[in-house]
Design an enzyme around this catalytic site. Structure first.
Site, PDB file in Angstrom:
ATOM      1  N   SER A 195     -12.937  -3.720   0.521  1.00 41.85           N
ATOM      2  CA  SER A 195     -13.222  -3.058   1.793  1.00 41.85           C
ATOM      3  C   SER A 195     -14.732  -2.929   1.960  1.00 41.85           C
ATOM      4  CB  SER A 195     -12.587  -1.661   1.818  1.00 41.85           C
ATOM      5  OG  SER A 195     -11.183  -1.753   1.796  1.00 41.85           O
ATOM      6  N   LYS A 255      -5.965   5.617   9.539  1.00 41.39           N
ATOM      7  CA  LYS A 255      -7.186   6.262   9.060  1.00 41.39           C
ATOM      8  C   LYS A 255      -8.007   6.700  10.265  1.00 41.39           C
ATOM      9  CE  LYS A 255      -7.704   3.999   4.565  1.00 41.39           C
ATOM     10  NZ  LYS A 255      -8.632   3.271   3.663  1.00 41.39           N
ATOM     11  N   ARG A 308       0.859  -1.186   0.000  1.00 42.88           N
ATOM     12  CA  ARG A 308       0.000   0.000   0.000  1.00 42.88           C
ATOM     13  C   ARG A 308       0.892   1.232   0.000  1.00 42.88           C
ATOM     14  NH1 ARG A 308      -2.147   3.718   3.552  1.00 42.88           N
ATOM     15  NH2 ARG A 308      -4.343   4.304   3.241  1.00 42.88           N
TER      16      ARG A 308
END
Length: 204
Positions: free
Chosen positions: A107, A137, A38
């Site tokens: 997700s 996040k 990522r």
């Protein structure tokens, strides 16, 4: 496809490729069975180079390699699959691009309905989170652990993500998560390999 369960390591955004490779090697040696690359950076050359190296590292440890949200990069480095967001069209497009054998993750946040839609669209696994407050996040929606019991009939692996550490991972595994996706609980630790070993042991 090999069994999709256990410790699912997700790399942090970083330009320090040498440190990233060192940490990922330690985490894989510690027992991570799945590795997701990522990196939201704009340097396409660096991303391709990092992903290529990490794909090779994962293969050498018999771990699955997933790319976050970039089908073309996943195809370029021969990844096992890709992880996409909430868009069903993204799942279908990834499947079309990468083929029937690819692993397509989706997700699903705190929504069982999204998970059912994702599976119907062709997802190989679904991810619920954040199961705990996440530094990666901080604004992520909270996903209750009860989702794992409620989603037992989905027929695909279910991944927990968000704020998972050695201190709380046992509760997530006990709730029924097939895999635990971890970033800070691995890569922000003094010894990522030892942290990986502790978390991976929960599935042994």
């Amino acid at each position: 496809m090999q069994t999709f369960n256990g410790l699912y390591a997700i790399t942090p955004d970083t330009d320090d490729s040498e440190r990233l490779i060192e940490q990922v090697s330690a985490v894989l040696d510690g027992g991570a069975r799945i590795l997701q690359y990522r990196n939201k950076g704009s340097d396409a050359v660096r991303r391709l180079w990092q992903a290529s190296i990490l794909a090779s590292l994962a293969r050498s440890r018999n771990a699955l390699f997933i790319v976050n949200d970039d089908v073309e990069l996943a195809r370029a480095v021969g990844a096992d699959g890709v992880h996409v967001g909430r868009d069903d069209a993204g799942i279908a497009a990834a499947r079309a691009a990468l083929g029937p054998g690819a692993i397509i993750g989706a997700s699903c946040y705190d929504s069982l309905a999204l998970a059912r839609a994702a599976v119907a669209a062709g997802a190989s696994y679904v991810a619920f989170g954040a199961v705990y407050p996440s530094a990666t996040k901080p604004g992520a929606v909270a996903a209750p652990l009860s989702l794992f019991a409620a989603s037992a009939d989905l027929g695909v692996p279910r991944v927990a993500i968000g704020g998972i550490t050695a201190a709380n991972a046992g509760a997530v595994v006990a709730a029924g998560a097939d895999a635990i996706a971890v970033i800070g609980g691995l890569f922000e630790q003094a010894d990522p390999g030892a942290a990986a070993h502790t978390l991976a042991t929960l599935y042994r």
